[in-house]
Write a protein that holds these residues in place. Structure first.
Motif, short mmCIF file in Angstrom:
data_model
loop_
_atom_site.label_atom_id
_atom_site.label_comp_id
_atom_site.label_asym_id
_atom_site.label_seq_id
_atom_site.Cartn_x
_atom_site.Cartn_y
_atom_site.Cartn_z
N ILE A 118 0.20 -1.53 -0.02
CA ILE A 118 0.00 0.08 0.59
C ILE A 118 0.99 1.50 0.29
N LEU A 130 2.24 1.67 -3.74
CA LEU A 130 1.50 1.92 -4.40
C LEU A 130 1.11 3.49 -4.60
N LEU A 182 -1.15 4.63 -2.09
CA LEU A 182 -2.41 4.89 -1.43
C LEU A 182 -2.39 4.27 -0.25
N GLU A 223 -8.27 4.23 -0.24
CA GLU A 223 -8.08 3.97 -1.30
C GLU A 223 -8.40 2.85 -2.55
N SER A 224 -7.58 1.56 -1.76
CA SER A 224 -7.05 0.19 -2.26
C SER A 224 -8.31 -0.22 -3.22
N THR A 239 -7.16 2.97 -8.66
CA THR A 239 -6.26 2.10 -8.06
C THR A 239 -5.98 1.01 -8.99
N ARG A 292 -3.03 2.05 -11.57
CA ARG A 292 -2.11 2.03 -10.81
C ARG A 292 -1.27 0.70 -9.76
N LEU A 293 -2.61 -0.31 -9.91
CA LEU A 293 -1.75 -1.25 -9.57
C LEU A 293 -1.09 -2.06 -10.80
N MET A 347 -7.19 -4.95 -1.86
CA MET A 347 -7.08 -5.01 -2.98
C MET A 347 -7.94 -6.46 -4.12
N HIS A 362 -9.25 -7.09 -7.37
CA HIS A 362 -8.80 -6.43 -8.38
C HIS A 362 -7.32 -7.87 -8.56
#
Length: 226
Positions: free
Chosen positions: A123, A150, A152, A156-157, A163, A166-167, A189, A192
């Motif tokens: 994170i 990240l 974040l 936010e994640s 997100t 960015r991931l 996360m 995702h």
């Protein structure tokens, strides 16, 4: 409670932060693990926890509340502590009569079955130090290609619109570092995982799913022994 009764109990997954959106994401990500005839999987939010476990102080602050919650659930067949820093793992194991799984430990071990060297998406930069301590204790630090943040927050994640982009960026950097499998270094996360794996073309491990898979295998094996 005897071993037979415990083996029939639920797998209790505890989100150590107080952000219900993270817990909801965990619950959705674990739906495929709810098998007909298998143990129930309950996802709980630690009400006493910080909104996001993002510092060493946050990590330390949830240990005793986690222990109390574990003590309050003698019906559980197993526990999963769904924070990538594995807060309270040793303390909870010391008082639990059933297995307790930390998601960092489980996620890293699972990733090592999918690649010789692994990458971790953190994170924030401050998280990397805590994560490296755990990997050093596990004796697997030499198989870490890199860990990249990240930048974040936990919230936010789990919810921010940018997100995933960015991931993807960070995962591709980790692959360039030599990672053959990627671990998502935060429970927030979870949603995702599958699209990120499709986007970057290497195995992506959600650590909560990895821990629950281990717990599920242990509970089913215990049923065979009773």
């Amino acid at each position: 409670m005897n071993a037979t009764a415990r083996a029939g109990g639920p797998i209790v997954v505890i989100n150590p932060n107080s952000n219900a959106a993270v817990t909801a994401g965990l619950d959705a990500a674990l739906e495929p693990f709810r098998l007909g005839g298998g143990p129930a999987i309950e996802c709980l939010t630690l009400a006493e926890g910080p909104f996001g476990v993002e510092s060493q102080l946050d990590t330390d602050s949830v240990v005793l509340p986690l222990v109390r919650l574990v003590e309050s659930r003698p019906d559980a067949a197993a526990f999963v502590l769904a924070c990538y820093s594995d807060p309270g793992l040793d303390a909870c194991r010391s008082i639990a009569r059933v297995p307790v799984y930390g998601i960092q430990e489980s996620g890293v071990l699972t990733a090592l079955t999918r690649g010789d060297r692994i990458g971790v998406v953190a994170i924030a930069a401050a998280s990397v130090v805590r994560h490296r301590r755990t990997m050093r204790r596990m004796g697997v630090l030499e198989r870490l290609a890199a860990e990249r943040p990240l930048g974040l927050s936990v919230d936010e994640s789990a919810r921010a619109e940018g997100t995933f982009a960015r991931l993807t960026e960070v995962a591709r950097q980790l692959i360039a570092d030599g990672a053959e499998a990627i671990v998502l270094g935060c429970a927030g996360m979870a949603r995702h995982r599958a699209p990120l794996e499709r986007a970057v073309g290497v195995p992506v491990i959600d650590p909560t799913q990895a821990a629950v898979a281990m717990a599920l295998g242990g509970v089913l094996a215990a049923r065979l022994q009773t």
